[in-house]
Design a protein around this motif. Sequence first.
Motif, mmCIF file in Angstrom:
data_model
loop_
_atom_site.group_PDB
_atom_site.id
_atom_site.type_symbol
_atom_site.label_atom_id
_atom_site.label_comp_id
_atom_site.label_asym_id
_atom_site.label_seq_id
_atom_site.Cartn_x
_atom_site.Cartn_y
_atom_site.Cartn_z
ATOM 1 N N UNK A 7 46.474 -24.948 16.382
ATOM 2 C CA UNK A 7 47.176 -26.163 15.682
ATOM 3 C C UNK A 7 45.991 -26.595 14.794
ATOM 4 N N UNK A 8 44.900 -26.473 15.164
ATOM 5 C CA UNK A 8 43.688 -27.005 14.448
ATOM 6 C C UNK A 8 43.225 -25.987 13.473
ATOM 7 N N UNK A 9 43.618 -25.008 13.426
ATOM 8 C CA UNK A 9 43.450 -23.927 12.609
ATOM 9 C C UNK A 9 42.030 -22.897 13.190
ATOM 10 N N UNK A 10 41.650 -23.176 14.411
ATOM 11 C CA UNK A 10 40.635 -22.419 14.839
ATOM 12 C C UNK A 10 41.290 -21.017 15.342
ATOM 13 N N UNK A 11 40.785 -19.706 14.937
ATOM 14 C CA UNK A 11 40.987 -18.552 15.302
ATOM 15 C C UNK A 11 41.159 -18.462 16.849
ATOM 16 N N UNK A 12 41.926 -17.863 17.604
ATOM 17 C CA UNK A 12 42.234 -17.429 18.897
ATOM 18 C C UNK A 12 41.703 -16.237 19.245
ATOM 19 N N UNK A 13 41.048 -16.009 20.309
ATOM 20 C CA UNK A 13 40.307 -14.637 20.828
ATOM 21 C C UNK A 13 41.008 -14.731 22.279
ATOM 22 N N UNK A 14 41.507 -13.862 22.800
ATOM 23 C CA UNK A 14 41.990 -13.679 24.204
ATOM 24 C C UNK A 14 41.550 -12.521 24.920
ATOM 25 N N UNK A 15 40.772 -12.726 25.901
ATOM 26 C CA UNK A 15 40.200 -11.676 26.650
ATOM 27 C C UNK A 15 41.113 -11.469 27.898
ATOM 28 N N UNK A 16 41.611 -10.317 28.128
ATOM 29 C CA UNK A 16 42.408 -10.439 29.357
ATOM 30 C C UNK A 16 41.617 -9.321 30.396
ATOM 31 N N UNK A 17 41.245 -10.161 31.264
ATOM 32 C CA UNK A 17 40.338 -9.550 32.237
ATOM 33 C C UNK A 17 40.892 -8.546 33.042
ATOM 34 N N UNK A 18 42.108 -8.528 33.190
ATOM 35 C CA UNK A 18 42.956 -7.228 33.965
ATOM 36 C C UNK A 18 42.616 -5.999 33.390
ATOM 37 N N UNK A 19 42.434 -6.194 32.148
ATOM 38 C CA UNK A 19 42.511 -4.739 31.257
ATOM 39 C C UNK A 19 41.043 -4.258 31.282
ATOM 40 N N UNK A 20 39.818 -4.933 31.730
ATOM 41 C CA UNK A 20 38.502 -4.582 31.741
ATOM 42 C C UNK A 20 38.234 -3.788 33.163
ATOM 43 N N UNK A 21 37.854 -2.647 33.042
ATOM 44 C CA UNK A 21 37.251 -1.929 34.188
ATOM 45 C C UNK A 21 35.814 -1.612 34.201
ATOM 46 N N UNK A 22 35.050 -2.142 34.738
ATOM 47 C CA UNK A 22 33.455 -1.981 34.475
ATOM 48 C C UNK A 22 32.918 -0.613 34.671
ATOM 49 N N UNK A 23 33.669 0.208 35.601
ATOM 50 C CA UNK A 23 33.259 1.335 35.931
ATOM 51 C C UNK A 23 33.926 2.284 34.731
ATOM 52 N N UNK A 24 34.762 1.907 33.975
ATOM 53 C CA UNK A 24 35.747 2.900 33.091
ATOM 54 C C UNK A 24 34.821 2.580 31.600
ATOM 55 N N UNK A 25 34.658 1.553 31.256
ATOM 56 C CA UNK A 25 34.036 1.151 30.110
ATOM 57 C C UNK A 25 32.610 0.713 30.160
ATOM 58 N N UNK A 26 31.710 1.427 29.240
ATOM 59 C CA UNK A 26 30.320 0.792 29.199
ATOM 60 C C UNK A 26 30.098 -0.773 28.684
ATOM 61 N N UNK A 27 29.193 -1.314 29.502
ATOM 62 C CA UNK A 27 29.104 -2.837 29.282
ATOM 63 C C UNK A 27 28.717 -2.892 27.615
ATOM 64 N N UNK A 28 27.839 -2.273 27.164
ATOM 65 C CA UNK A 28 27.242 -2.136 25.821
ATOM 66 C C UNK A 28 28.546 -2.277 24.900
ATOM 67 N N UNK A 29 29.405 -1.274 25.057
ATOM 68 C CA UNK A 29 30.446 -0.957 24.141
ATOM 69 C C UNK A 29 31.497 -2.169 24.231
ATOM 70 N N UNK A 30 31.632 -2.762 25.239
ATOM 71 C CA UNK A 30 32.523 -4.025 25.335
ATOM 72 C C UNK A 30 31.848 -4.994 24.590
ATOM 73 N N UNK A 31 30.522 -5.198 24.678
ATOM 74 C CA UNK A 31 29.994 -6.325 23.967
ATOM 75 C C UNK A 31 29.851 -6.085 22.432
ATOM 76 N N UNK A 32 29.915 -4.573 22.016
ATOM 77 C CA UNK A 32 29.905 -4.325 20.824
ATOM 78 C C UNK A 32 31.473 -4.932 20.250
ATOM 79 N N UNK A 33 32.391 -4.572 20.885
ATOM 80 C CA UNK A 33 33.793 -5.018 20.682
ATOM 81 C C UNK A 33 33.967 -6.627 20.600
ATOM 82 N N UNK A 34 33.398 -7.187 21.502
ATOM 83 C CA UNK A 34 33.306 -8.719 21.575
ATOM 84 C C UNK A 34 32.638 -9.443 20.336
#
Length: 86
Positions: A7-34
């Motif tokens: 409502x204040x006009x700030x963009x919303x980013x939602x990080x869904x922790x249940x969708x993140x699997x440390x063994x499946x995705x490389x941490x650096x690739x997730x950082x690039x996405x963020x």
Amino acid sequence: MPGTCDIDGKPILIFKAAKYWPGKYKFFDVLLLVVYLLEKACDIMVSVHQICLIEQLQDAKRSNSDPRMVKFLVEVHQVSSLIDKI
């Protein structure tokens, strides 16, 4: 959620922790996405200088957790707090 703002006009980013699997995705690739999503959020900011970041923990388990991601998100918050003071 591209193009979604609170409502204040700030963009919303939602990080869904249940969708993140440390063994499946490389941490650096997730950082690039963020970083990409943060840049996109900054692109749509017009009159505000903040972002609303939500970490959704629904259905998340211990196997979804990665202390490096938590550390990264805390550091992003600390840097943004310092930038506001400059």
